[in-house]
Motif scaffolding. Structure first.
Motif, short mmCIF file in Angstrom:
data_model
loop_
_atom_site.label_atom_id
_atom_site.label_comp_id
_atom_site.label_asym_id
_atom_site.label_seq_id
_atom_site.Cartn_x
_atom_site.Cartn_y
_atom_site.Cartn_z
N GLY A 514 -22.29 9.61 -25.61
CA GLY A 514 -22.94 10.00 -26.90
C GLY A 514 -22.05 11.37 -27.11
O GLY A 514 -21.39 11.91 -26.42
N LYS A 515 -22.34 11.95 -28.16
CA LYS A 515 -21.84 13.31 -28.48
C LYS A 515 -22.24 14.56 -27.56
O LYS A 515 -23.50 14.98 -27.46
N SER A 516 -21.51 14.86 -26.75
CA SER A 516 -22.03 16.10 -25.69
C SER A 516 -20.85 16.31 -24.77
O SER A 516 -19.52 16.04 -25.36
N VAL A 517 -20.91 17.39 -23.79
CA VAL A 517 -19.92 17.78 -22.96
C VAL A 517 -19.99 17.00 -21.76
O VAL A 517 -21.15 16.85 -21.23
N TYR A 518 -18.94 16.57 -21.19
CA TYR A 518 -18.93 15.73 -19.93
C TYR A 518 -17.99 16.08 -18.99
O TYR A 518 -16.85 17.07 -19.20
N TYR A 519 -18.05 15.88 -17.64
CA TYR A 519 -17.16 16.50 -16.62
C TYR A 519 -16.44 15.15 -16.12
O TYR A 519 -17.19 14.26 -15.52
N VAL A 520 -15.06 15.06 -16.16
CA VAL A 520 -14.31 13.93 -15.39
C VAL A 520 -13.81 14.57 -14.10
O VAL A 520 -12.99 15.52 -14.06
N ASN A 521 -14.24 13.70 -13.26
CA ASN A 521 -13.89 14.11 -11.76
C ASN A 521 -13.27 12.98 -11.05
O ASN A 521 -13.39 11.73 -11.15
N ILE A 522 -11.90 13.52 -10.38
CA ILE A 522 -11.31 12.34 -9.57
C ILE A 522 -11.22 12.92 -8.12
O ILE A 522 -10.95 14.02 -8.05
N THR A 523 -11.77 12.10 -7.33
CA THR A 523 -11.94 12.67 -5.76
C THR A 523 -11.02 11.49 -5.17
O THR A 523 -11.17 10.37 -5.13
N LYS A 528 -10.57 17.13 -4.81
CA LYS A 528 -11.41 17.04 -5.95
C LYS A 528 -11.03 17.83 -6.87
O LYS A 528 -10.66 19.02 -6.99
N ILE A 529 -10.71 17.06 -8.27
CA ILE A 529 -10.10 17.50 -9.32
C ILE A 529 -11.07 17.23 -10.38
O ILE A 529 -11.70 16.26 -10.51
N SER A 530 -11.24 18.11 -11.52
CA SER A 530 -12.02 17.92 -12.38
C SER A 530 -11.54 18.56 -13.79
O SER A 530 -10.80 19.30 -14.11
N LYS A 531 -12.17 18.05 -14.83
CA LYS A 531 -11.89 18.53 -16.41
C LYS A 531 -13.05 18.08 -17.18
O LYS A 531 -13.83 17.28 -16.96
N VAL A 532 -13.12 19.19 -18.11
CA VAL A 532 -14.31 19.07 -18.99
C VAL A 532 -13.65 18.19 -20.16
O VAL A 532 -12.63 18.72 -20.78
N VAL A 533 -14.63 17.49 -20.94
CA VAL A 533 -14.23 16.90 -22.20
C VAL A 533 -15.32 16.97 -22.92
O VAL A 533 -16.49 16.69 -22.79
N LEU A 534 -15.29 17.10 -24.52
CA LEU A 534 -15.88 17.41 -25.50
C LEU A 534 -16.05 15.91 -26.08
O LEU A 534 -15.09 15.69 -26.91
N VAL A 535 -17.06 15.30 -26.29
CA VAL A 535 -17.13 14.17 -27.30
C VAL A 535 -17.90 14.43 -28.46
O VAL A 535 -19.13 14.81 -28.63
N GLU A 536 -17.22 14.50 -29.81
CA GLU A 536 -17.76 14.91 -30.96
C GLU A 536 -18.19 13.39 -31.80
O GLU A 536 -17.42 12.42 -31.34
#
Length: 536
Positions: A514-523, A528-536
């Motif tokens: 849904g429309k929100s902010v999410y954290y994409v994590n790869i371990t 561990k690396i992460s990135k923020v993505v905004l779903v509009e």
């Protein structure tokens, strides 16, 4: 209408002709053409396969040479077991006094080079998911490039791959990419190997034999024939034998040691504190089998009010309906096909606990490679202490430190420094514990710590659109990793295993966000690396 009459002799001949035609058609239909993750595959199932829904079978997976790759399925059965199945072989063998009826699968890579080991692992995952394969009796065989593919598969240093095959039967195969010496990992994990090589086509396969037998005598076998890079159907023919044994009976003797099986990894999720009573909640577990075996899930309630129905007890995610105010405890059990089981529990306080503390702020800030946590309270009624929890490499929160609560109705300020954050997004929360043992969690605070230049992984970009999330990941080496997408409350929206190759990787997964902010994590291991993505 004119009628035709046949003499008794002619009628008998016609009946025999129809009978043998039916038999030949049945024999040639012993394998069927299908697709396995986009690759052509010929699949042979034992004649009795549909008689039982519980029996498992040993499996033999064949990969052809470079001349038979592509999209023409006819090339796939020019050599190997598929050729003899198409010629009428029934693929049933007497082994140690028992009639063995293996599943035989020939798969056709589409590209003209040895497939990536993690690509092959996904093919095995698909095979095990679709057909009833005995996970301790998976055998890989191939000629030339196909044989090298299997040797590369067990030669990566990744125990999930090294521990999966019972045996490899390799014909005229080049040396594995990571070197012959690493084949010792396969034999030490319980694997067996048989290599075929021509006198005019030396590939150094006798060196594999020597390395494996030096670690465990008798684990490797070597057959040297007179000739060049050819003639593989001579040895794939079920009638060929060496010392009374053909290649199929040898593979069907191989069984992975039971001790090699590891229990699944399991996480039921974070404990939940709900400020108001909710009649329905969603529980999402995380599970993985380190051996790559098929796993089954089971949710059950172990304490709490009599109400509450688990809608999908055998799924990794389930709704719980019909809840009333109270404290519930649910167990998430994961069992692999060999019977190893792991369990984890989650506690749900559904509107039953009065907050001991009024938290007015909780932040995380990066400073000189460290993370400063700050939080403020306006009132603390009967509060005992705060536990600082940090998300670990297994994507579960763990206690890092504890700080005694000051109590009272005045404003209180607290500080804590994490001196050892990971590169990328770091996740923190507070467990606020009352004197009677009840507790609640704060919201999750996040901070992005600058990536170490020596890191082997980097998320270049993330795009979420049309129920699909696509990533570009830069890797400095080949490895298996876990992809987790979480919302700002830390709820897991997606979890899967991804295979990272050296260089730029394109990864996409169907995820309904849904429309929100999410954290994409790869371990991957400790990284561990992460990135923020905004779903509009």
């Amino acid at each position: 209408m004119q009628r035709k009459f046949y003499s008794p002799i002619t009628a008998r001949c016609l009946a025999l002709f129809l009978f043998f035609t039916a038999v030949i058609s049945s024999v040639n239909a012993q394998q069927f053409l299908t697709k396995i993750d986009g690759w052509n595959a010929y699949v042979h199932l034992p004649a009795e396969y549909n008689d039982s829904v519980t029996k498992t079978y040993p499996v033999i997976i064949f990969i052809p040479g470079i001349g038979e790759v592509g999209t023409d399925p006819a090339k796939l059965i020019q050599n190997g077991p598929g050729y003899f199945l198409a010629s009428g072989a029934n693929m049933e063998f007497m082994v140690n006094g028992k009639l063995e009826k293996p599943i035989v699968i020939s798969i056709q890579p589409i590209d003209a080079w040895a497939p990536n080991p993690y690509t092959i692992n996904t093919k095995i995952d698909s095979i095990v998911a679709r057909w009833r394969c005995d996970p301790r009796r998976i055998n890989g065989t191939g000629l030339s490039m196909g044989g090298q593919t299997w040797q590369n598969y067990v030669n990566t240093g990744n125990s999930i791959l090294t521990n999966r095959l019972a045996s490899i039967l390799s014909m005229s195969a080049p040396a594995p990419d990571n070197g012959v010496s690493n084949m010792k990992n396969f034999v030490l994990a319980g694997g067996k190997w048989w290599g075929f090589e021509g006198t005019n086509d030396y590939r150094g396969m006798d060196q594999i034999r020597d390395v494996m037998n030096a670690n465990i005598p008798g684990s490797a076998r070597y057959y040297k024939y007179t000739g060049g890079h050819c003639c593989w159907n001579t040895w794939y023919n079920p009638t060929w034998k060496e010392n009374g044994e053909n290649i199929y009976t040898w593979m069907l003797k191989q069984i992975r040691p039971a001790g090699a099986n590891n229990a699944p990894q399991v996480d039921a999720g974070d404990d939940m504190q709900l400020g108001t009573t909710l009649p329905t909640i969603t529980l999402t577990g995380i599970a993985n089998d380190p051996d790559g075996n098929e796993i089954n899930f089971n949710w059950r309630k172990i304490s709490g009010p009599a109400s509450g129905t688990i809608v999908s007890p055998n799924a990794i995610q389930t709704n719980i309906t019909g809840l009333i105010t109270g404290i519930y405890e649910f167990e998430f059990a994961v069992t692999d096909v060999l019977g190893a089981v792991s369990r984890d529990t989650i506690t749900v306080n559904d509107g039953a606990v009065v907050l001991p503390v009024t938290l007015t702020g909780f932040t995380a800030t990066e400073k000189n490679g460290q993370v400063l946590l700050q939080w403020t309270t306006s009132t603390e009624n009967n509060s005992s202490h705060f536990e600082i929890e940090k998300m670990t490499g297994s994507n579960a929160f763990a206690k890092t430190a504890a700080i005694t609560a000051r109590g009272g109705s005045q404003e209180n300020r607290y500080l804590f420094t994490d001196t050892d954050p990971v590169a990328g997004i770091n996740y923190y929360r507070l467990k606020i514990i009352d004197k009677d043992g009840s507790f609640v969690y704060s919201d999750i605070a996040t901070v992005n710590v600058k990536r170490n230049s020596k890191s082997a992984l980097n998320i270049i970009s993330v795009l979420a659109k049309d129920n699909l999330i696509a990533l570009q990941v830069d890797g400095t080496e080949m490895k298996s990793a876990q992809l987790i997408i979480a919302d700002v409350q830390g709820r897991v929206m997606h979890s899967s295993i991804v295979n990272i190759n050296k260089g730029i990787n394109q990864i996409s997964r169907p995820v309904n966000l849904g429309k929100s902010v999410y954290y994409v994590n790869i371990t991957a291991g400790v990284e561990k690396i992460s990135k923020v993505v905004l779903v509009e």
